[in-house]
Scaffold this motif. Structure first.
Motif, PDB file in Angstrom:
ATOM      1  N   VAL A 299       0.845  -1.202   0.000  1.00 24.92           N
ATOM      2  CA  VAL A 299       0.000   0.000   0.000  1.00 24.92           C
ATOM      3  C   VAL A 299       0.878   1.250   0.000  1.00 24.92           C
ATOM      4  CG1 VAL A 299      -1.963   1.138   1.070  1.00 24.92           C
ATOM      5  CG2 VAL A 299      -1.669  -1.319   1.354  1.00 24.92           C
ATOM      6  N   LEU A 300       1.970   1.210   0.752  1.00 24.76           N
ATOM      7  CA  LEU A 300       2.872   2.361   0.792  1.00 24.76           C
ATOM      8  C   LEU A 300       3.503   2.600  -0.573  1.00 24.76           C
ATOM      9  CD1 LEU A 300       4.687   1.845   4.223  1.00 24.76           C
ATOM     10  CD2 LEU A 300       2.782   3.353   3.689  1.00 24.76           C
ATOM     11  N   VAL A 301       3.896   1.507  -1.220  1.00 26.57           N
ATOM     12  CA  VAL A 301       4.470   1.637  -2.563  1.00 26.57           C
ATOM     13  C   VAL A 301       3.450   2.242  -3.516  1.00 26.57           C
ATOM     14  CG1 VAL A 301       5.444   0.382  -4.519  1.00 26.57           C
ATOM     15  CG2 VAL A 301       6.058  -0.285  -2.178  1.00 26.57           C
ATOM     16  N   PHE A 307       0.669   9.176  -5.873  1.00 27.95           N
ATOM     17  CA  PHE A 307       0.683  10.598  -5.505  1.00 27.95           C
ATOM     18  C   PHE A 307       2.047  11.245  -5.727  1.00 27.95           C
ATOM     19  CE2 PHE A 307      -2.800   8.704  -3.142  1.00 27.95           C
ATOM     20  CZ  PHE A 307      -3.826   9.607  -3.379  1.00 27.95           C
ATOM     21  N   ASN A 308       2.953  10.494  -6.367  1.00 29.60           N
ATOM     22  CA  ASN A 308       4.269  11.025  -6.703  1.00 29.60           C
ATOM     23  C   ASN A 308       4.984  11.610  -5.481  1.00 29.60           C
ATOM     24  OD1 ASN A 308       6.426  11.604  -8.425  1.00 29.60           O
ATOM     25  ND2 ASN A 308       5.663  13.661  -8.879  1.00 29.60           N
ATOM     26  N   ILE A 309       4.967  10.839  -4.404  1.00 38.81           N
ATOM     27  CA  ILE A 309       5.675  11.240  -3.197  1.00 38.81           C
ATOM     28  C   ILE A 309       6.686  10.168  -2.837  1.00 38.81           C
ATOM     29  CG2 ILE A 309       3.806  12.653  -2.287  1.00 38.81           C
ATOM     30  CD1 ILE A 309       2.895  10.372  -0.602  1.00 38.81           C
ATOM     31  N   LYS A 310       7.606  10.508  -1.956  1.00 33.17           N
ATOM     32  CA  LYS A 310       8.660   9.575  -1.576  1.00 33.17           C
ATOM     33  C   LYS A 310       8.567   9.252  -0.086  1.00 33.17           C
ATOM     34  CE  LYS A 310      11.969  10.984  -5.132  1.00 33.17           C
ATOM     35  NZ  LYS A 310      13.350  11.484  -5.405  1.00 33.17           N
ATOM     36  N   LEU A 314      12.859   5.588   8.711  1.00 39.19           N
ATOM     37  CA  LEU A 314      13.638   5.887   9.905  1.00 39.19           C
ATOM     38  C   LEU A 314      13.615   4.674  10.824  1.00 39.19           C
ATOM     39  CD1 LEU A 314      12.303   9.501  10.644  1.00 39.19           C
ATOM     40  CD2 LEU A 314      14.389   8.865   9.409  1.00 39.19           C
ATOM     41  N   PRO A 315      14.510   4.628  11.818  1.00 46.09           N
ATOM     42  CA  PRO A 315      14.496   3.504  12.756  1.00 46.09           C
ATOM     43  C   PRO A 315      13.146   3.358  13.453  1.00 46.09           C
ATOM     44  CG  PRO A 315      16.521   4.765  12.991  1.00 46.09           C
ATOM     45  CD  PRO A 315      15.630   5.552  12.065  1.00 46.09           C
ATOM     46  N   GLY A 316      12.823   2.125  13.862  1.00 48.43           N
ATOM     47  CA  GLY A 316      11.587   1.874  14.572  1.00 48.43           C
ATOM     48  C   GLY A 316      10.384   1.724  13.671  1.00 48.43           C
ATOM     49  N   GLY A 317      10.610   1.518  12.364  1.00 47.10           N
ATOM     50  CA  GLY A 317       9.499   1.351  11.451  1.00 47.10           C
ATOM     51  C   GLY A 317       8.798   2.637  11.077  1.00 47.10           C
ATOM     52  N   ILE A 318       9.399   3.793  11.366  1.00 48.67           N
ATOM     53  CA  ILE A 318       8.792   5.088  11.042  1.00 48.67           C
ATOM     54  C   ILE A 318       9.085   5.427   9.577  1.00 48.67           C
ATOM     55  CG2 ILE A 318       8.800   7.572  11.538  1.00 48.67           C
ATOM     56  CD1 ILE A 318       9.455   6.865  14.425  1.00 48.67           C
ATOM     57  N   VAL A 319       8.042   5.807   8.839  1.00 49.50           N
ATOM     58  CA  VAL A 319       8.179   6.186   7.441  1.00 49.50           C
ATOM     59  C   VAL A 319       7.553   7.567   7.250  1.00 49.50           C
ATOM     60  CG1 VAL A 319       7.562   5.663   5.062  1.00 49.50           C
ATOM     61  CG2 VAL A 319       8.120   3.796   6.640  1.00 49.50           C
ATOM     62  N   LEU A 320       8.323   8.483   6.695  1.00 50.19           N
ATOM     63  CA  LEU A 320       7.827   9.834   6.416  1.00 50.19           C
ATOM     64  C   LEU A 320       7.495   9.930   4.945  1.00 50.19           C
ATOM     65  CD1 LEU A 320      10.448  11.943   8.444  1.00 50.19           C
ATOM     66  CD2 LEU A 320       8.298  10.937   9.235  1.00 50.19           C
ATOM     67  N   LEU A 321       6.237  10.252   4.634  1.00 50.13           N
ATOM     68  CA  LEU A 321       5.798  10.422   3.255  1.00 50.13           C
ATOM     69  C   LEU A 321       5.758  11.912   2.924  1.00 50.13           C
ATOM     70  CD1 LEU A 321       2.815   7.866   3.102  1.00 50.13           C
ATOM     71  CD2 LEU A 321       5.163   7.544   2.267  1.00 50.13           C
ATOM     72  N   SER A 322       6.596  12.320   1.983  1.00 43.42           N
ATOM     73  CA  SER A 322       6.652  13.743   1.641  1.00 43.42           C
ATOM     74  C   SER A 322       7.000  13.929   0.161  1.00 43.42           C
ATOM     75  CB  SER A 322       7.673  14.461   2.521  1.00 43.42           C
ATOM     76  OG  SER A 322       8.961  13.888   2.352  1.00 43.42           O
TER      77      SER A 322
END
Length: 322
Positions: A299-301, A307-310, A314-322
Motif C-alpha cells: 500500500v505504501l508503494v 501521488f508522486n511522493i517519496k 527511519l528507525p523503529g518502522g517510522i516512514v515519512l511520506l513527503s
C-alpha cells in the motif's frame, strides 16, 4: 477502627504488580505478556487489588513524579530483583518518570496504552484472533484490539479500543451488551461489528437487530445499517457498505473515496512503527483500492506511485511520506 497491617505476602504482591506495570509501560510488552498478566491477575482477588493499586500509583507518579523528584521530596524508585522476563528489567526512575505519559498517550502511538494491555483479550499489530466466550458467543478481534469481559460474564463486554465482530449463538438466553466509549450496543441475536478507533465509534449491524444508546439517545439498527457516535453525539443511522466494513475478516482493506490521511491512519493499525503523511494538502485526496493486509507494505508503494511522493524510512518502522 483498627486497620490491618500489610503482610509479607501483600508486600510481595505489590512488588510483582509494580514489575508488571513497569513491563507494560516499557513499550516492550508482547501479546504473550498480556496473557500472562491476565492469568496473574486472576490468581486471586488480592492479585487484582495489587495490580489496580500499582496502576494507580504509577499513573500518579508519572504525572507528578518529576516535580517531586526535582524538589527532593520523592526518592528514586529502584525495582528489586526481577521476577519477570528480561523485558521487565528497567530503570526504575526512568520508567516511573515516563509512566504517566506513556499510560495516557504512548509517543507516536507506537505501543498500546496500559489500559489496553491489561485487557482480558488483546491483539497486537497486524494480529487477528477468534475467541469463544461463555454461552457460545463468538468474537473475532481485529488488529490492535482490546476487549474486557465485565465480571467474567459473557453478556457484557467492553471494547477498550480496536475493532471486533460479535456473532450471537442461535440459542442465546440473554442479550449481549458491548460498551465502547460512552455508548452501549445491545443485541439478542444475529451479528454486528463495533469499531472503536480514536474518539469515534461505529456500530454496524450485519444480521439481526442492534440497539445503540449514547448520551440519552438511541438508534435501532437492522441488517445493513450502521451508526456512529463521538463527542458530538449519536449521528443518524445510514446504509453500511458491508464489503468495506467487513473486508478485514477476509484479510483485505478496501478504500472507496477514502481521504489519504484516513488511509495512512488505517495502515498504521496493521504495521509496526508509524507512517506519517507530511503534506497536509494531500490528506484530503481520495483513495480507491483493495489491498491485502498481509502485504501492507504494498500500500505504501502504491501511495508513493499514485501521488508522486517519496517515503523516507527511519528507525523503529517510522516512514515519512513527503
Amino acid at each position: 477502627m483498627t486497620m490491618p497491617h500489610p503482610t509479607d505476602d501483600d508486600d510481595q504482591l505489590a512488588r510483582e504488580a509494580h514489575r508488571w506495570v513497569a513491563l507494560l509501560v516499557s513499550g516492550e510488552a508482547s501479546t504473550e505478556d498480556a496473557e500472562a498478566l491476565r492469568t496473574w491477575r486472576r490468581t486471586s482477588a488480592a492479585h487484582e487489588r495489587a495490580f489496580a493499586h500499582a496502576r494507580r500509583r504509577w499513573k500518579d507518579y508519572g504525572q507528578a513524579g518529576q516535580t517531586l523528584r526535582e524538589s527532593g521530596q520523592l526518592p528514586p524508585w529502584t525495582p528489586p530483583r526481577p521476577l519477570l522476563s528480561r523485558r521487565a528489567v528497567l530503570s526504575g526512575a526512568a520508567a516511573a518518570c515516563a509512566a504517566g505519559y506513556v499510560v495516557a498517550k504512548p509517543p507516536f502511538d507506537l505501543w498500546p496504552s496500559l489500559t489496553e494491555l491489561a485487557a482480558d483479550y488483546r491483539t497486537g499489530t497486524g494480529e487477528q484472533r477468534r475467541v469463544t466466550l461463555t454461552g457460545g458467543l463468538s468474537v473475532r478481534l481485529n488488529t490492535q484490539t482490546s476487549l474486557t469481559v465485565a465480571d467474567n460474564a459473557a453478556e457484557e463486554l467492553k471494547l477498550i479500543a480496536g475493532e471486533a465482530s460479535f456473532v450471537m449463538p442461535a440459542d442465546a438466553q440473554r442479550p449481549l451488551a458491548v460498551m465502547a466509549g460512552r455508548g452501549r450496543s445491545t443485541a439478542t441475536s444475529g451479528r454486528f461489528e463495533v469499531r472503536h478507533v480514536g474518539a469515534s465509534v461505529c456500530v454496524t449491524c450485519v444480521e439481526g437487530e442492534v440497539r445503540v444508546e449514547h448520551t440519552g439517545k438511541a438508534a435501532v439498527l437492522i441488517g445493513g445499517k450502521q451508526v456512529r457516535y463521538d463527542a458530538r453525539g449519536l449521528q443518524p443511522a445510514s446504509v453500511a457498505d458491508l464489503n468495506v466494513s467487513t473486508a478485514w475478516q477476509d484479510g483485505m482493506l478496501v478504500f472507496r473515496f477514502t481521504p489519504l490521511s484516513d488511509v495512512v491512519a488505517e495502515i498504521n493499525r496493521y504495521r509496526p512503527g508509524k507512517v506519517v503523511l507530511m503534506s497536509d494538502d494531500l490528506g484530503a485526496s481520495p483513495v480507491n483500492g483493495r489491498f491485502r493486509i498481509q502485504r501492507i507494505e504494498d500500500v505504501l508503494v502504491w501511495i508513493e506511485q499514485a501521488f508522486n511522493i517519496k517515503g523516507r524510512s527511519l528507525p523503529g518502522g517510522i516512514v515519512l511520506l513527503s
